[in-house]
Design a protein around this motif. Sequence first.
Motif, PDB file in Angstrom:
ATOM      1  N   ARG A  90       1.186  -0.904  -0.284  1.00 38.62           N
ATOM      2  CA  ARG A  90      -0.127   0.408   0.388  1.00 38.62           C
ATOM      3  C   ARG A  90       0.700   1.433  -0.259  1.00 38.62           C
ATOM      4  O   ARG A  90       0.335   1.887  -0.059  1.00 38.62           O
ATOM      5  CB  ARG A  90      -0.523  -0.649   1.333  1.00 38.62           C
ATOM      6  N   ARG A  96      -5.445   1.030  -1.706  1.00 41.20           N
ATOM      7  CA  ARG A  96      -7.008   0.340  -2.874  1.00 41.20           C
ATOM      8  C   ARG A  96      -4.978  -0.180  -3.905  1.00 41.20           C
ATOM      9  O   ARG A  96      -6.046  -1.381  -4.342  1.00 41.20           O
ATOM     10  CB  ARG A  96      -7.776   1.430  -3.333  1.00 41.20           C
ATOM     11  N   PRO A 386      -6.927   5.476   3.006  1.00 45.06           N
ATOM     12  CA  PRO A 386      -6.809   6.139   1.610  1.00 45.06           C
ATOM     13  C   PRO A 386      -6.909   7.727   1.375  1.00 45.06           C
ATOM     14  O   PRO A 386      -6.983   7.721   0.006  1.00 45.06           O
ATOM     15  CB  PRO A 386      -7.668   5.561   0.684  1.00 45.06           C
ATOM     16  N   GLY A 392      -5.406   6.169  -1.858  1.00 46.75           N
ATOM     17  CA  GLY A 392      -5.933   5.208  -2.614  1.00 46.75           C
ATOM     18  C   GLY A 392      -5.683   4.995  -3.654  1.00 46.75           C
ATOM     19  O   GLY A 392      -5.963   3.495  -3.059  1.00 46.75           O
TER      20      GLY A 392
END
Length: 469
Positions: A90, A96, A386, A392
């Motif tokens: 991430r 995301r 996010p 994100g």
Amino acid sequence: MAGSLLEQRSIDVVPDEERHGTAFSQFTLWLGANLQITAVVTGALAVVFGGDVVWSIVGLVVGNLLGGAVMALHSAQGPKLGLPQMIQSRAQFGVRGAVVPLLLVILMYIGFFASGSVLAGQAVGELTRLGETPGILIFAAVSGLMAAVGYRLIHAVGRAAGVICALAFVYLGIRLLERADLATLLADAHFDLPMFLLAISLSASWQLAFGPYVADYSRYLPRTTSARATFWWTLSGSAIGSQWSMTFGVLVAATAGGAFMDNQVSYVVGLGGGGLIATFLYFVIALGKLTINVLNTYGGFMSIVTSISGFRGQRVLSPRGRAVYISLIMIAGTAVALLGKDSFLTAFKDFLLFLLTFFTPWSAINLVDYYLISREQYDLPALSDPDGRYGGWRWDALAVYAIGIAVQLPFLVTHFYTGPLVAPLGGADISWIVGLAVPAALYWTLARRNHGPTDPATATPTPADQTAA
């Protein structure tokens, strides 16, 4: 919870009071995970597809060391961050955006679960006298149960498998050398560059495929654990175990030919003898595969949770939820095993090399970001937000990842696709080298321009911070 056998953590940070163990645990786990029948088959493929004994073994050594070094660099992240491997993505791809490599990783776990179940199912079927299909089903159920119990049991079984499988491989090696004309095999050395690079690619892909989950099994080590010790114990356990198995596979394939290709498990067991010895060897094969299949089940469960939590914001998972995710991996892997068990060898070779196409760019991006860009400091709360520091979707990193995959295609060699630049190279597959170098350089160039300082209040704690606290 520190002394409980049943693991309570999933993708959340492991707090310092629950950390335990030493870096040596990585050696025992990865030795046990690699002393197993699928690694034997991987080594055998170097000969089955045209290599000689000497240069196949040399190529496998090179691949195990190169790929193992990349894999061990991922392992060294575990004690520092206390997080599963893929949630760290991430920081590179966004909270995301990390779902993109994660979905490919999940496919990898299912594929390895399936390939392991095919071979272990043969062994369990012989042990129980129930046949191959029931053997696959029993093996899958035991793998799922162990993954549900979690980290401590996985390491305990890894230690036991390392000792038992090492003894079995010593015995099998002696029996093999009684049959093989080793002097003749070693004298028939003829260097062939494409076959040599195939051997390197087979073992490198074997090692690199551990990268997406290796830190899952070092994240409970105390934060003060030396990164250097974690690296070397992981590399030595994985490289020694895999090279041992693969060298055995090379010699078996060179001496047995079609007899080994027809039924790998039965041939290896028959090499050892009959009666109680055969029963023991079937057990050893099942135990060796159990260790690695549990890793695949556990890693797959972690990856599914990481993917979903990036959109739902979930950090803690109930035991029931854990069981559901593990069951999904187990069912999918078992279904693939039952469907593909009759075309195992060719399919497995192509599966290994095709996987390499997707995971070398991910490894390159992750390692460059962790060691060179972020300098081992991540904003841990932002990994779940996010709208935070990592955003994100990190489209620049995702673009580099896509380029890293694309640049490999002209150099890729598989049963169903061969790139246009393979023939000018004499049939050699160098795609994985391109897949490491190009995305590493691109990501470093882009990320160093956009990287700002990490907030000390939310950064990864250092051992000095812990002592001061």
